[in-house]
Write an enzyme that holds these catalytic residues in place. Structure first.
Site, short mmCIF file in Angstrom:
data_model
loop_
_atom_site.label_atom_id
_atom_site.label_comp_id
_atom_site.label_asym_id
_atom_site.label_seq_id
_atom_site.Cartn_x
_atom_site.Cartn_y
_atom_site.Cartn_z
N HIS A 295 -1.60 7.14 2.68
CA HIS A 295 -2.96 7.12 3.47
C HIS A 295 -3.36 8.31 4.25
O HIS A 295 -3.88 8.01 5.17
CB HIS A 295 -3.37 5.74 3.94
N GLU B 272 4.97 -0.32 14.60
CA GLU B 272 5.44 0.76 13.95
C GLU B 272 6.39 1.50 14.89
O GLU B 272 7.39 1.99 14.53
CB GLU B 272 4.18 1.76 13.78
N ASP C 101 -12.05 2.98 4.38
CA ASP C 101 -11.68 2.53 5.85
C ASP C 101 -12.26 3.29 6.86
O ASP C 101 -12.36 2.61 7.82
CB ASP C 101 -10.12 2.47 5.74
N SER D 215 0.58 -1.18 -0.05
CA SER D 215 0.30 0.03 -0.12
C SER D 215 0.92 1.38 -0.10
O SER D 215 0.38 2.27 -0.71
CB SER D 215 -0.85 -0.17 1.11
N ARG E 269 -3.49 8.38 -0.77
CA ARG E 269 -3.81 7.06 -1.32
C ARG E 269 -4.47 7.38 -2.54
O ARG E 269 -3.84 6.44 -3.46
CB ARG E 269 -5.03 6.22 -0.30
#
Lengths: 277, 309
Positions: free
Chosen positions: B107, B56, B115, B35, B165
């Site tokens: 994103h 992360e 989402d 992604s 995105r």
């Protein structure tokens, strides 16, 4: 020129005594700081700097040096004392601990003093950085020229990031990485087993894929033999679980929760130094 | 119709090209490489790509360790996780020592779409702008994201690179890119819109609409939020009558706040409006539906400009 290492336990004991006296003097002068955890890790860090790490105090940026990261950053006084006693800076400088403008911050700052590999203080972050450094050693075309060591507290193991890092170190087979845990059994609010029990620790690290060695963290023979075994590990990082006594060396500080984050007052400094002879 | 390319796509391409030229680049991802588009680099340079899994905080720590050892790490994930989830690591492991870590997050903003709120970062600019030593870059379209990626590599010090995105229209003609130097996309004397990221396109569209009503609108692409090009802000305030900011981000703490701070400290009073997400979370929906609902579309910008004038 690389620092001349000396694995003689008698020599290391004498150095550790000097370091403990430095810690008491520094903290007494500063009026604040972490006494218990600095004293519990003293023998481990003394063994590392005087008998294990390939390092050069006259050339702190030596590319091939072994790295040491103090993940439990509140143990800074012990690190500073060892750095001063091995020659990174003057012993006189130790008296500036925690003062305005000092190179010796309350928690280690890599940009303020030579010999500090990373800035720490917020718990749980050192092991991840140590992983990055261990991988960086492996990326060198000529192959890994150095090892990476990091020291954590047992209370620090409450932090989830430690286990993320543990997983990743084993996944990438970082055998040039050695973590030491100063298992003094106490954290700020009380006994680690009562505040947040992390036992069985050895089983946890084993399950995460690590080479696990449990030792008495005040016995130089055991410390040095564990470090040697860590060096022999293949495709697997090593953790040394070192059982220690918080406040080790000063009777009225030993095993006292209240001594986690306070400094000795002048009369306590005097008493402590009388014991550290 | 111009070419459409997502900023994350352009980042992935630029990163793979940079990797060829610069052996010091290493890339980390947190299980989102398909992604964030770091998978292109991963395929070409598997030895310099490290997937951290869904972790992360650990990823940022690894990046700090690699940076401290002379590498130039690019760490990627979704903006919401790379910043908010790992904020303490950004603060203490990266910003405080000033390590050369590049956090390139995709994103960002409402345009994540279906989402929904949990994945729509509307606070990432504020969070990173707040950190000493950090530079914050928000490219306006695909080609600019490619240029920004190169500039971010060349820059010494921690950088947050904000990527999106959806495919977006390529609108920036200027093929130069200098961190900290805003771009004047359209001259104008009645109103000025200072925008970043996807909102640059909306601002340009709004300016087109307003031109039909003989309202002359200046559009400034503020692709670097920090350090902010204060000169461009003050010039816009001096040379037009009303000022607006537009960002796909909360109106609190981001571009709008940075511009307001600059104006106030310069003692400039001017009719002013921050366009962005007004202290709320996003929700599921298509990007255009969300832009409409949350007032980020050109239509609302037109309305706001007219309201101020």
């Amino acid at each position: 020129m690389a620092f001349e290492l000396n694995p003689d336990p008698g020599f290391l004991s004498r150095q550790a005594l000097v370091i403990r006296r430095d810690i008491i003097n520094m903290l007494g002068r500063a009026g604040s700081g972490h006494t218990g955890g600095s004293l519990s890790m003293t023998d481990l860090i003394t063994a590392l700097y005087f008998a294990e790490l390939k390092h050069d105090p006259t050339n702190p940026a030596w590319p091939d040096r072994d790295r040491f990261l103090l993940s439990k950053g509140h143990g800074a006084p012990a690190l500073y004392a060892v750095l001063a006693r091995t020659g990174y800076f003057s012993v006189e400088n130790l008296s500036t601990l925690r003062q305005l403008g000092s190179s010796l911050q309350g928690h280690p700052d890599m940009n303020k003093s030579p010999g500090i590999e990373c800035s720490t203080g917020s718990l749980g972050q050192g092991l991840s950085m140590a992983c990055g450094m261990a991988m960086a050693a492996r990326l060198r075309e000529s192959g890994p020229a150095y090892r990476v060591y990091t020291l954590l507290g047992d209370g620090e193991l409450n932090e989830g990031q430690v286990w993320e890092a543990a997983m990743s170190a084993a996944h990438y087979g970082l055998d040039n990485l050695c973590a030491l845990v100063d298992c003094n059994g106490l954290q700020i609010d009380g006994e680690t087993c009562r505040i947040m029990n992390s036992e069985p620790l050895a089983d946890k690290w084993k399950a995460f894929g690590w080479n696990v060695i449990s030792i008495n963290g005040h016995d130089f023979n055991e410390i040095l033999s564990a470090l040697a075994r860590a060096r022999a590990a293949v495709r697997q990082p090593t953790v040394i679980l070192a059982k220690t006594v918080k406040g080790k060396g000063v009777s009225f500080i030993e095993n006292q929760v209240s001594w986690h984050g306070i400094a000795p007052k002048p009369d306590e400094v005097k008493k402590a130094l009388e014991e550290l002879k | 119709m111009t070419e459409k390319i997502a900023t994350r796509e352009a980042y992935g391409q630029a990163l793979a090209e940079l990797g060829k030229q610069h052996a010091d680049i290493v890339v980390l991802d947190a299980d989102l490489s398909c992604s964030t588009k770091t998978n292109t680099f991963a395929k070409k340079f598997p030895d310099r790509f490290f997937n951290m899994g869904v972790a992360e905080q650990n990823m940022i720590g690894w990046a700090a360790g690699l940076a401290a050892s002379g590498h130039v790490p690019f760490a990627s994930s979704f903006a919401v996780f790379a910043t908010a989830r790992a904020f303490d690591q950004l603060r203490n492991s990266v910003a405080l020592p000033g390590l050369n870590v590049k956090v390139a997050a995709s994103h960002a903003g409402l345009s994540v779409g279906p989402d929904g709120a949990s994945h729509q970062a509307i606070e990432d600019i504020a969070l990173t702008r707040l950190l000493p030593n950090f530079t914050v870059v928000v490219p306006a379209d695909g080609p600019q994201a490619g240029l920004a990626t190169r500039a971010v590599y060349a820059h010494q010090g921690p950088v947050y690179l904000r990527l999106g995105r959806p495919k977006v229209e390529s609108i920036i003609k200027d093929t130069s890119f200098t961190i900290g130097q805003a771009q004047l996309l359209r001259p104008g004397s009645d109103a000025a819109i200072i925008a970043c990221g996807t909102m640059v396109h909306e601002a340009c569209q709004a300016a087109e609409f307003l031109a039909r009503d003989n309202i002359s609108v200046r559009v400034v692409n503020m692709h670097t939020i920090k350090p902010l090009d204060a000169e461009a802000v003050l010039a816009a305030a001096r040379e037009t009558r009303v000022l607006l900011t537009a960002e796909e981000h909360s109106i609190i703490g981001g571009l709008g706040s940075a511009v307001a701070e600059t104006l106030a400290e310069a003692g400039i009073g001017i009719p002013f409006k921050r366009i962005g997400v007004n202290d709320s979370f996003g929700e599921s929906g298509e990007p255009d539906e969300l832009f409409h609902k949350f007032g980020l579309d050109a239509e609302n910008i037109v309305r706001q400009v007219k309201g101020l004038l």
